[in-house]
Design a protein around this motif. Structure first.
Motif, PDB file in Angstrom:
ATOM      1  N   LEU A 166       0.833  -1.203   0.000  1.00  0.00           N
ATOM      2  CA  LEU A 166       0.000   0.000   0.000  1.00  0.00           C
ATOM      3  C   LEU A 166       0.868   1.253   0.000  1.00  0.00           C
ATOM      4  O   LEU A 166       0.568   2.228  -0.702  1.00  0.00           O
ATOM      5  CB  LEU A 166      -0.931  -0.002   1.218  1.00  0.00           C
ATOM      6  N   ARG A 167       1.942   1.235   0.757  1.00  0.00           N
ATOM      7  CA  ARG A 167       2.856   2.383   0.763  1.00  0.00           C
ATOM      8  C   ARG A 167       3.448   2.613  -0.622  1.00  0.00           C
ATOM      9  O   ARG A 167       3.597   3.759  -1.064  1.00  0.00           O
ATOM     10  CB  ARG A 167       3.983   2.150   1.774  1.00  0.00           C
ATOM     11  N   LEU A 168       3.775   1.539  -1.319  1.00  0.00           N
ATOM     12  CA  LEU A 168       4.319   1.673  -2.675  1.00  0.00           C
ATOM     13  C   LEU A 168       3.281   2.270  -3.620  1.00  0.00           C
ATOM     14  O   LEU A 168       3.605   3.121  -4.457  1.00  0.00           O
ATOM     15  CB  LEU A 168       4.782   0.313  -3.189  1.00  0.00           C
ATOM     16  N   ARG A 169       2.033   1.820  -3.502  1.00  0.00           N
ATOM     17  CA  ARG A 169       0.979   2.360  -4.371  1.00  0.00           C
ATOM     18  C   ARG A 169       0.752   3.849  -4.096  1.00  0.00           C
ATOM     19  O   ARG A 169       0.437   4.616  -5.006  1.00  0.00           O
ATOM     20  CB  ARG A 169      -0.324   1.588  -4.174  1.00  0.00           C
ATOM     21  N   LYS A 170       0.923   4.258  -2.849  1.00  0.00           N
ATOM     22  CA  LYS A 170       0.789   5.683  -2.518  1.00  0.00           C
ATOM     23  C   LYS A 170       1.928   6.480  -3.149  1.00  0.00           C
ATOM     24  O   LYS A 170       1.719   7.587  -3.668  1.00  0.00           O
ATOM     25  CB  LYS A 170       0.798   5.869  -0.995  1.00  0.00           C
ATOM     26  N   ILE A 171       3.135   5.938  -3.126  1.00  0.00           N
ATOM     27  CA  ILE A 171       4.261   6.611  -3.782  1.00  0.00           C
ATOM     28  C   ILE A 171       4.019   6.686  -5.285  1.00  0.00           C
ATOM     29  O   ILE A 171       4.284   7.713  -5.925  1.00  0.00           O
ATOM     30  CB  ILE A 171       5.583   5.877  -3.480  1.00  0.00           C
ATOM     31  N   ALA A 172       3.502   5.596  -5.857  1.00  0.00           N
ATOM     32  CA  ALA A 172       3.195   5.591  -7.287  1.00  0.00           C
ATOM     33  C   ALA A 172       2.158   6.658  -7.618  1.00  0.00           C
ATOM     34  O   ALA A 172       2.243   7.330  -8.655  1.00  0.00           O
ATOM     35  CB  ALA A 172       2.692   4.212  -7.707  1.00  0.00           C
ATOM     36  N   ASN A 173       1.182   6.805  -6.738  1.00  0.00           N
ATOM     37  CA  ASN A 173       0.185   7.865  -6.920  1.00  0.00           C
ATOM     38  C   ASN A 173       0.853   9.236  -6.915  1.00  0.00           C
ATOM     39  O   ASN A 173       0.537  10.101  -7.742  1.00  0.00           O
ATOM     40  CB  ASN A 173      -0.848   7.783  -5.800  1.00  0.00           C
ATOM     41  N   ASP A 174       1.784   9.440  -5.988  1.00  0.00           N
ATOM     42  CA  ASP A 174       2.471  10.729  -5.899  1.00  0.00           C
ATOM     43  C   ASP A 174       3.310  10.995  -7.149  1.00  0.00           C
ATOM     44  O   ASP A 174       3.399  12.141  -7.614  1.00  0.00           O
ATOM     45  CB  ASP A 174       3.351  10.766  -4.651  1.00  0.00           C
ATOM     46  N   ILE A 175       3.932   9.951  -7.687  1.00  0.00           N
ATOM     47  CA  ILE A 175       4.703  10.115  -8.923  1.00  0.00           C
ATOM     48  C   ILE A 175       3.778  10.525 -10.066  1.00  0.00           C
ATOM     49  O   ILE A 175       4.069  11.460 -10.822  1.00  0.00           O
ATOM     50  CB  ILE A 175       5.453   8.816  -9.272  1.00  0.00           C
ATOM     51  N   ALA A 176       2.660   9.834 -10.189  1.00  0.00           N
ATOM     52  CA  ALA A 176       1.719  10.149 -11.267  1.00  0.00           C
ATOM     53  C   ALA A 176       1.194  11.572 -11.145  1.00  0.00           C
ATOM     54  O   ALA A 176       1.027  12.279 -12.153  1.00  0.00           O
ATOM     55  CB  ALA A 176       0.560   9.154 -11.244  1.00  0.00           C
ATOM     56  N   THR A 177       0.949  12.012  -9.922  1.00  0.00           N
ATOM     57  CA  THR A 177       0.369  13.336  -9.698  1.00  0.00           C
ATOM     58  C   THR A 177       1.397  14.447  -9.833  1.00  0.00           C
ATOM     59  O   THR A 177       1.165  15.455 -10.509  1.00  0.00           O
ATOM     60  CB  THR A 177      -0.270  13.402  -8.297  1.00  0.00           C
ATOM     61  N   ARG A 178       2.548  14.263  -9.217  1.00  0.00           N
ATOM     62  CA  ARG A 178       3.531  15.346  -9.138  1.00  0.00           C
ATOM     63  C   ARG A 178       4.491  15.382 -10.324  1.00  0.00           C
ATOM     64  O   ARG A 178       5.140  16.405 -10.564  1.00  0.00           O
ATOM     65  CB  ARG A 178       4.323  15.222  -7.835  1.00  0.00           C
ATOM     66  N   VAL A 179       4.590  14.283 -11.056  1.00  0.00           N
ATOM     67  CA  VAL A 179       5.528  14.216 -12.178  1.00  0.00           C
ATOM     68  C   VAL A 179       4.817  14.307 -13.525  1.00  0.00           C
ATOM     69  O   VAL A 179       5.332  14.909 -14.471  1.00  0.00           O
ATOM     70  CB  VAL A 179       6.363  12.915 -12.106  1.00  0.00           C
ATOM     71  N   TYR A 180       3.607  13.741 -13.606  1.00  0.00           N
ATOM     72  CA  TYR A 180       2.945  13.625 -14.906  1.00  0.00           C
ATOM     73  C   TYR A 180       1.723  14.530 -15.078  1.00  0.00           C
ATOM     74  O   TYR A 180       1.170  14.593 -16.171  1.00  0.00           O
ATOM     75  CB  TYR A 180       2.544  12.169 -15.153  1.00  0.00           C
ATOM     76  N   CYS A 181       1.289  15.190 -14.023  1.00  0.00           N
ATOM     77  CA  CYS A 181       0.141  16.095 -14.141  1.00  0.00           C
ATOM     78  C   CYS A 181       0.627  17.458 -14.645  1.00  0.00           C
ATOM     79  O   CYS A 181       1.278  18.211 -13.908  1.00  0.00           O
ATOM     80  CB  CYS A 181      -0.571  16.247 -12.795  1.00  0.00           C
ATOM     81  N   LYS A 182       0.319  17.778 -15.889  1.00  0.00           N
ATOM     82  CA  LYS A 182       0.814  19.020 -16.493  1.00  0.00           C
ATOM     83  C   LYS A 182       0.305  20.250 -15.757  1.00  0.00           C
ATOM     84  O   LYS A 182       1.013  21.253 -15.639  1.00  0.00           O
ATOM     85  CB  LYS A 182       0.400  19.076 -17.963  1.00  0.00           C
ATOM     86  N   ARG A 183      -0.907  20.180 -15.258  1.00  0.00           N
ATOM     87  CA  ARG A 183      -1.483  21.334 -14.558  1.00  0.00           C
ATOM     88  C   ARG A 183      -0.671  21.678 -13.318  1.00  0.00           C
ATOM     89  O   ARG A 183      -0.446  22.854 -13.012  1.00  0.00           O
ATOM     90  CB  ARG A 183      -2.934  21.024 -14.181  1.00  0.00           C
ATOM     91  N   ILE A 184      -0.214  20.654 -12.601  1.00  0.00           N
ATOM     92  CA  ILE A 184       0.572  20.882 -11.386  1.00  0.00           C
ATOM     93  C   ILE A 184       2.011  21.235 -11.733  1.00  0.00           C
ATOM     94  O   ILE A 184       2.594  22.176 -11.179  1.00  0.00           O
ATOM     95  CB  ILE A 184       0.520  19.630 -10.485  1.00  0.00           C
ATOM     96  N   VAL A 185       2.586  20.510 -12.672  1.00  0.00           N
ATOM     97  CA  VAL A 185       3.994  20.711 -13.022  1.00  0.00           C
ATOM     98  C   VAL A 185       4.232  22.089 -13.623  1.00  0.00           C
ATOM     99  O   VAL A 185       5.279  22.710 -13.392  1.00  0.00           O
ATOM    100  CB  VAL A 185       4.450  19.603 -13.998  1.00  0.00           C
TER     101      VAL A 185
END
Length: 357
Positions: A166-185
């Motif tokens: 579960l901790r790994l999936r949360k990190i994966a979520n953070d990568i998807a959000t903070r690295v791949y979300c153009k609106r945030i980046v």
């Protein structure tokens, strides 16, 4: 009866995905289970949700039924409709029901993150809507301790592995959000972007270093029962973090070298798991291996030195030959693996001609 037949079907197809044995029995079990799906929908939301999640688990290894993306989305919408994403939904429950329902929700969360990130699609459960505290799988003796199985006084309980995933999936979520979300980046400065990269890298390192040890005494072929599974996931998530993305569309030499090493190590650990007879030859791992190969080829091709030198220094040919062997095995189940394997073979031939010239 649905649970019994589905557990048999999942266990059988999961075992076959590693041993590559005939899946006659898993199909029979699944066909038997399907006769109970529709009646199970009349026993309340929890039973219906469990039935769908059992189908999701089966679909990870066998695409006999509905596709995984559809099933995960259905389970997620049902869970959201039940309010399982809200902390208030658990307040009036007994401790047993609270733990069970939270584990049910976190199972859906993990399935959603795994499938969505692998396929490059949006999450079914938006992170901002989740209000469950603590965001962790809590231990609970009545559920975690099987009186029929001798308890180890040395190894961790199996639920410790689930909590760590579960901790790994949360990190994966953070990568998807903070690295791949153009609106945030798009709002981040260069310094902010570097800090995001380093922070997520630290999270992955800390996750790998804190693997439950000694690992639980799981069945011999269970992938999560060996350290190579955690190494493989560490490196595949590093690939996702360091490959070209909205955060860093162009890689400098240092990030390129990290990507190259992560891709090579991912292939090697996948092969190591195969040698240990613990690698599941399912469609998720096929895509994971494909992404590792793409990252490896990219990192070799764009190195600043000439490509022959890059090939020699990186051991790329050896790693690609390992990948080709794995795709050859995958081709017994997936026709796409044959195409990918042929592509890898052509790249190997091209690299060999370049390095010898």
């Amino acid at each position: 009866m649905l649970r019994i037949w589905m557990v048999l079907a999942i266990g059988s197809t999961a075992h076959s995905s590693i041993t590559l044995a005939e899946e006659l029995y898993s199909r029979r079990y699944y066909d038997k289970a399907t006769t109970y799906f529709e009646p199970s929908m009349g026993y309340g939301d929890i039973v219906a949700l469990e039935a769908i999640m059992l189908q999701v688990s089966f679909s990870f290894f066998n695409q006999l039924g509905p596709n995984t993306w559809f099933l995960v989305g259905t389970a997620a919408r049902l869970a959201l409709g039940m309010g399982l994403h809200c902390d208030a939904a658990y307040q009036a429950l007994s401790e047993l029901d609270r733990v069970r329902k939270k584990r049910l929700f976190f199972s859906i969360y993990m399935m959603d993150r795994l499938v969505s990130i692998t396929l490059g699609r949006p999450f079914a459960i938006p992170e901002d809507d989740i209000d469950v505290t603590p965001f962790a799988i809590e231990s609970f003796e009545p559920l975690d301790n099987d009186p029929g199985v001798p308890r180890s006084f040395l190894c961790q309980l199996p639920m410790a592995v689930t909590a760590h995933i579960l901790r790994l999936r949360k990190i994966a979520n953070d990568i998807a959000t903070r690295v791949y979300c153009k609106r945030i980046v798009s709002r981040c400065s260069t310094g902010d972007r570097q800090e995001i990269l380093q922070s997520l890298h630290r999270d992955l390192v800390e996750w790998r270093q804190s693997v439950p040890f000694p690992l639980p005494n799981l069945y011999l072929r269970v992938p999560q029962g060996c350290m190579s599974w955690y190494d493989l996931n560490f490196y595949t998530h590093l690939i996702t973090l360091y490959r070209p993305s909205p955060l860093f569309p162009t890689l400098d030499v240092s990030r390129l070298n990290v990507l190259a090493e992560a891709a090579a190590m991912a292939v090697r650990h996948a092969d190591s798991m195969h040698m240990q007879k613990r690698l599941s030859f399912n469609w998720l791992n096929m895509l994971t291996l494909y992404n590792a190969v793409v990252a490896l080829v990219y990192s070799v091709t764009v190195q600043p030195q000439d490509i022959a030198t890059a090939i020699e220094r990186s051991r790329a040919i050896d790693d690609l030959e390992l990948a080709r062997g794995l795709f050859t095995i995958l081709s017994h189940k997936f026709s796409a693996a044959t195409t990918i394997g042929n592509m890898v073979e052509q790249i190997i031939d091209r690299y060999k001609s370049m390095s010898s010239s």
